[in-house]
Motif scaffolding. Structure first.
Motif, PDB file in Angstrom:
ATOM      1  N   ASN A 142       0.812  -1.221   0.000  1.00 13.12           N
ATOM      2  CA  ASN A 142       0.000   0.000   0.000  1.00 13.12           C
ATOM      3  C   ASN A 142       0.844   1.269   0.000  1.00 13.12           C
ATOM      4  O   ASN A 142       0.322   2.361  -0.218  1.00 13.12           O
ATOM      5  CB  ASN A 142      -0.948   0.021   1.206  1.00 13.12           C
ATOM      6  N   ARG A 143       2.142   1.119   0.246  1.00 16.11           N
ATOM      7  CA  ARG A 143       3.018   2.292   0.227  1.00 16.11           C
ATOM      8  C   ARG A 143       3.490   2.634  -1.197  1.00 16.11           C
ATOM      9  O   ARG A 143       4.114   3.667  -1.413  1.00 16.11           O
ATOM     10  CB  ARG A 143       4.225   2.047   1.137  1.00 16.11           C
ATOM     11  N   ILE A 144       3.216   1.765  -2.149  1.00 20.55           N
ATOM     12  CA  ILE A 144       3.573   2.030  -3.544  1.00 20.55           C
ATOM     13  C   ILE A 144       2.635   3.106  -4.097  1.00 20.55           C
ATOM     14  O   ILE A 144       1.424   3.075  -3.848  1.00 20.55           O
ATOM     15  CB  ILE A 144       3.446   0.745  -4.400  1.00 20.55           C
ATOM     16  N   ALA A 145       3.202   4.066  -4.838  1.00 17.39           N
ATOM     17  CA  ALA A 145       2.370   5.120  -5.444  1.00 17.39           C
ATOM     18  C   ALA A 145       1.353   4.497  -6.399  1.00 17.39           C
ATOM     19  O   ALA A 145       1.686   3.602  -7.184  1.00 17.39           O
ATOM     20  CB  ALA A 145       3.256   6.099  -6.203  1.00 17.39           C
ATOM     21  N   LEU A 146       0.110   4.979  -6.309  1.00 16.00           N
ATOM     22  CA  LEU A 146      -0.983   4.407  -7.097  1.00 16.00           C
ATOM     23  C   LEU A 146      -1.620   5.447  -8.008  1.00 16.00           C
ATOM     24  O   LEU A 146      -1.577   6.646  -7.732  1.00 16.00           O
ATOM     25  CB  LEU A 146      -2.067   3.824  -6.177  1.00 16.00           C
ATOM     26  N   THR A 147      -2.239   4.960  -9.069  1.00 20.61           N
ATOM     27  CA  THR A 147      -3.065   5.776  -9.958  1.00 20.61           C
ATOM     28  C   THR A 147      -4.503   5.320  -9.824  1.00 20.61           C
ATOM     29  O   THR A 147      -4.776   4.111  -9.868  1.00 20.61           O
ATOM     30  CB  THR A 147      -2.622   5.608 -11.432  1.00 20.61           C
ATOM     31  N   GLU A 148      -5.420   6.271  -9.654  1.00 21.43           N
ATOM     32  CA  GLU A 148      -6.840   5.911  -9.582  1.00 21.43           C
ATOM     33  C   GLU A 148      -7.468   6.002 -10.967  1.00 21.43           C
ATOM     34  O   GLU A 148      -7.371   7.026 -11.641  1.00 21.43           O
ATOM     35  CB  GLU A 148      -7.592   6.826  -8.613  1.00 21.43           C
ATOM     36  N   MET A 149      -8.118   4.925 -11.371  1.00 22.41           N
ATOM     37  CA  MET A 149      -8.812   4.853 -12.651  1.00 22.41           C
ATOM     38  C   MET A 149     -10.307   4.727 -12.400  1.00 22.41           C
ATOM     39  O   MET A 149     -10.736   4.592 -11.246  1.00 22.41           O
ATOM     40  CB  MET A 149      -8.266   3.662 -13.462  1.00 22.41           C
ATOM     41  N   PRO A 150     -11.139   4.779 -13.449  1.00 15.15           N
ATOM     42  CA  PRO A 150     -12.592   4.746 -13.229  1.00 15.15           C
ATOM     43  C   PRO A 150     -13.079   3.542 -12.419  1.00 15.15           C
ATOM     44  O   PRO A 150     -13.995   3.677 -11.603  1.00 15.15           O
ATOM     45  CB  PRO A 150     -13.158   4.726 -14.646  1.00 15.15           C
ATOM     46  N   THR A 151     -12.493   2.349 -12.643  1.00 18.04           N
ATOM     47  CA  THR A 151     -12.985   1.162 -11.935  1.00 18.04           C
ATOM     48  C   THR A 151     -11.915   0.443 -11.121  1.00 18.04           C
ATOM     49  O   THR A 151     -12.178  -0.607 -10.548  1.00 18.04           O
ATOM     50  CB  THR A 151     -13.587   0.144 -12.927  1.00 18.04           C
ATOM     51  N   ARG A 152     -10.694   0.981 -11.046  1.00 15.33           N
ATOM     52  CA  ARG A 152      -9.627   0.276 -10.321  1.00 15.33           C
ATOM     53  C   ARG A 152      -8.480   1.214  -9.949  1.00 15.33           C
ATOM     54  O   ARG A 152      -8.333   2.304 -10.484  1.00 15.33           O
ATOM     55  CB  ARG A 152      -9.066  -0.866 -11.164  1.00 15.33           C
ATOM     56  N   TRP A 153      -7.672   0.709  -9.011  1.00 18.20           N
ATOM     57  CA  TRP A 153      -6.385   1.310  -8.719  1.00 18.20           C
ATOM     58  C   TRP A 153      -5.312   0.534  -9.470  1.00 18.20           C
ATOM     59  O   TRP A 153      -5.483  -0.646  -9.756  1.00 18.20           O
ATOM     60  CB  TRP A 153      -6.072   1.227  -7.216  1.00 18.20           C
ATOM     61  N   ASP A 154      -4.193   1.190  -9.783  1.00 17.79           N
ATOM     62  CA  ASP A 154      -3.059   0.478 -10.369  1.00 17.79           C
ATOM     63  C   ASP A 154      -1.771   1.157  -9.904  1.00 17.79           C
ATOM     64  O   ASP A 154      -1.792   2.296  -9.423  1.00 17.79           O
ATOM     65  CB  ASP A 154      -3.138   0.471 -11.898  1.00 17.79           C
ATOM     66  N   TYR A 155      -0.658   0.451 -10.052  1.00 13.43           N
ATOM     67  CA  TYR A 155       0.625   0.994  -9.621  1.00 13.43           C
ATOM     68  C   TYR A 155       1.059   2.136 -10.539  1.00 13.43           C
ATOM     69  O   TYR A 155       1.066   2.001 -11.759  1.00 13.43           O
ATOM     70  CB  TYR A 155       1.706  -0.091  -9.634  1.00 13.43           C
ATOM     71  N   ALA A 156       1.428   3.259  -9.919  1.00 13.62           N
ATOM     72  CA  ALA A 156       1.966   4.386 -10.685  1.00 13.62           C
ATOM     73  C   ALA A 156       3.477   4.252 -10.854  1.00 13.62           C
ATOM     74  O   ALA A 156       4.050   4.810 -11.791  1.00 13.62           O
ATOM     75  CB  ALA A 156       1.628   5.699  -9.986  1.00 13.62           C
ATOM     76  N   ASP A 157       4.100   3.496  -9.961  1.00  9.49           N
ATOM     77  CA  ASP A 157       5.557   3.313  -9.991  1.00  9.49           C
ATOM     78  C   ASP A 157       5.913   2.247 -11.036  1.00  9.49           C
ATOM     79  O   ASP A 157       5.505   1.080 -10.907  1.00  9.49           O
ATOM     80  CB  ASP A 157       6.022   2.865  -8.602  1.00  9.49           C
ATOM     81  N   PRO A 158       6.668   2.596 -12.073  1.00  7.03           N
ATOM     82  CA  PRO A 158       6.989   1.634 -13.136  1.00  7.03           C
ATOM     83  C   PRO A 158       7.810   0.435 -12.653  1.00  7.03           C
ATOM     84  O   PRO A 158       7.861  -0.586 -13.339  1.00  7.03           O
ATOM     85  CB  PRO A 158       7.788   2.467 -14.143  1.00  7.03           C
ATOM     86  N   THR A 159       8.410   0.558 -11.457  1.00  6.82           N
ATOM     87  CA  THR A 159       9.149  -0.579 -10.881  1.00  6.82           C
ATOM     88  C   THR A 159       8.242  -1.800 -10.750  1.00  6.82           C
ATOM     89  O   THR A 159       8.695  -2.947 -10.851  1.00  6.82           O
ATOM     90  CB  THR A 159       9.701  -0.221  -9.492  1.00  6.82           C
ATOM     91  N   TYR A 160       6.938  -1.530 -10.524  1.00  7.77           N
ATOM     92  CA  TYR A 160       5.991  -2.614 -10.266  1.00  7.77           C
ATOM     93  C   TYR A 160       5.010  -2.811 -11.421  1.00  7.77           C
ATOM     94  O   TYR A 160       3.910  -3.321 -11.227  1.00  7.77           O
ATOM     95  CB  TYR A 160       5.247  -2.351  -8.952  1.00  7.77           C
ATOM     96  N   ALA A 161       5.447  -2.444 -12.608  1.00  8.37           N
ATOM     97  CA  ALA A 161       4.575  -2.577 -13.784  1.00  8.37           C
ATOM     98  C   ALA A 161       4.135  -4.020 -14.004  1.00  8.37           C
ATOM     99  O   ALA A 161       3.023  -4.280 -14.488  1.00  8.37           O
ATOM    100  CB  ALA A 161       5.290  -2.055 -15.029  1.00  8.37           C
ATOM    101  N   GLU A 162       4.989  -4.980 -13.617  1.00  7.97           N
ATOM    102  CA  GLU A 162       4.649  -6.402 -13.777  1.00  7.97           C
ATOM    103  C   GLU A 162       4.096  -7.015 -12.488  1.00  7.97           C
ATOM    104  O   GLU A 162       3.762  -8.196 -12.466  1.00  7.97           O
ATOM    105  CB  GLU A 162       5.879  -7.199 -14.228  1.00  7.97           C
ATOM    106  N   GLY A 163       4.039  -6.200 -11.421  1.00 10.34           N
ATOM    107  CA  GLY A 163       3.514  -6.710 -10.156  1.00 10.34           C
ATOM    108  C   GLY A 163       4.572  -6.782  -9.069  1.00 10.34           C
ATOM    109  O   GLY A 163       5.679  -6.254  -9.201  1.00 10.34           O
TER     110      GLY A 163
END
Length: 350
Positions: A142-163
């Protein structure tokens, strides 16, 4: 004929593993005492799955043993001396753990130690596969920077682009008591591998799912969500606007990975076992997919208070698994998985 011992054999993953390896010619021994019904009440009862295994698998042996019973586990493994062990038995809910801390720790940590020591004494060459959990990372994701989208959150930090990778810290975060007891088990599985050079691995599962799950509110996200939709029962969303994201892996693909590990095992490994980015969905998105199969609008309520330690966004980086076992990949999509869960609840509920 090789012999496989599966703990938690009446549960979702355990039963899938039993059926999968029976088809591969293994003699299957299942250990399960329906503790899920004790933890979750009648809705968590898995006896129906036990009966399914008895009817579906020729020569299936059911053992009514509690993994907390050290002498019984030692005697059982000494008698069977299996060629491989899959340990899925657990108290699986982080909410429930706070109510029953001793039962939780004794089952998850103590039960795993009992299984490991029995294996070390009587079948140290047998691959030992432990179902761990992504809750070993606590709420640190939860400390990873996130992006809010219409129906979900996703990682904003490209380090975690694959999870989330296996190198992610498990330290200095809130795990829930369940997460803490699973950390103890996870590290012990690694230690028996590294210290005693045993072929062990801990699979840090995301949302493990499939049509044979006895989903309840406290555990079994997709199965319970579909059940609510089918019954017209209100589903409660806890915080994060219903946009919290999970990756979902079908129990069949879990069994396939276990087969790959058994064929060429490694000592003291950990793998983040989930559906990966392609099999992610938020709660709101899961509603939409389920509705497309049932034709029923999802009834739900919202509580603006997330569960303690819950992940806002979590999906598994599968690159280590694929690098070590290049013949393995996800074979069942999220949409197909939900379709199968819908069909299963239709049959069970009539």
């Amino acid at each position: 004929m090789k012999t496989l011992l599966v703990t938690g054999s009446s549960g979702l993953v355990g039963s899938e593993v039993c059926l999968y390896f029976a088809q591969k010619g293994y003699k299957i021994h299942g250990v399960d005492n329906n503790q899920r019904a004790v933890f979750f009440g009648p809705a968590g009862d898995t006896r129906w799955n036990q009966q399914r295994l008895l009817h579906s698998i020729s020569g299936f042996r059911h053992h009514e043993v509690d993994v907390r019973n050290r002498s019984a586990i030692l005697d059982l493994v000494k008698t069977i001396r299996p060629d491989a062990i899959v340990h899925t038995a657990a108290q699986p809910s982080h909410d429930k753990a706070a109510q029953i801390p001793f039962d939780d720790f004794d089952t998850n940590a103590g039960g795993t130690l009992n299984m490991l020591e029995a294996a070390r004494q009587y079948c140290p060459e047998a691959p030992f596969i432990h179902m761990s959990t992504n809750k070993v990372y606590g709420d640190a994701p939860n400390r990873i920077a996130l992006t809010e989208m219409p129906t979900r959150w996703d990682y904003a930090d490209p380090t975690y682009a694959e999870g989330i990778p296996e190198t992610f810290s498990i330290d200095q975060s809130k795990h829930s008591l369940f997460g803490a007891s699973k950390v103890a088990a996870d590290v012990m599985v690694q230690e028996y591998g590294r210290y005693f050079n045993m072929p062990t691995c801990a699979l840090r599962g995301g949302c493990l799912t499939g049509p044979n799950h006895s989903g309840v509110e406290l555990h079994g996200f997709l199965s319970y969500l579909v059940k609510c939709n089918w019954e017209g029962k209100s589903y409660t969303i806890f915080g994060y606007k219903g946009k919290q994201v999970r990756d979902n892996i079908h129990s069949y693909d879990i069994a396939r990975f276990m087969e790959a590990f058994m064929a060429t095992p490694r000592a003291g490994e950990v793998y983040n076992l989930g559906g990966g980015k392609a099999n992610t969905c938020s709660i709101l998105e899961a509603f939409q997919i389920t509705e497309s199969f049932t034709g029923k609008a999802q009834v739900y309520s919202y509580i603006d208070q997330p569960r303690s330690g819950d992940h806002i966004c979590y999906y598994s980086d599968l690159r280590k698994m694929k690098a070590h076992y290049p013949g393995w990949d996800i074979s069942i999509s999220l949409t197909e998985t939900i379709r199968q869960i819908v069909e299963s609840w239709k049959k069970r509920m009539g």
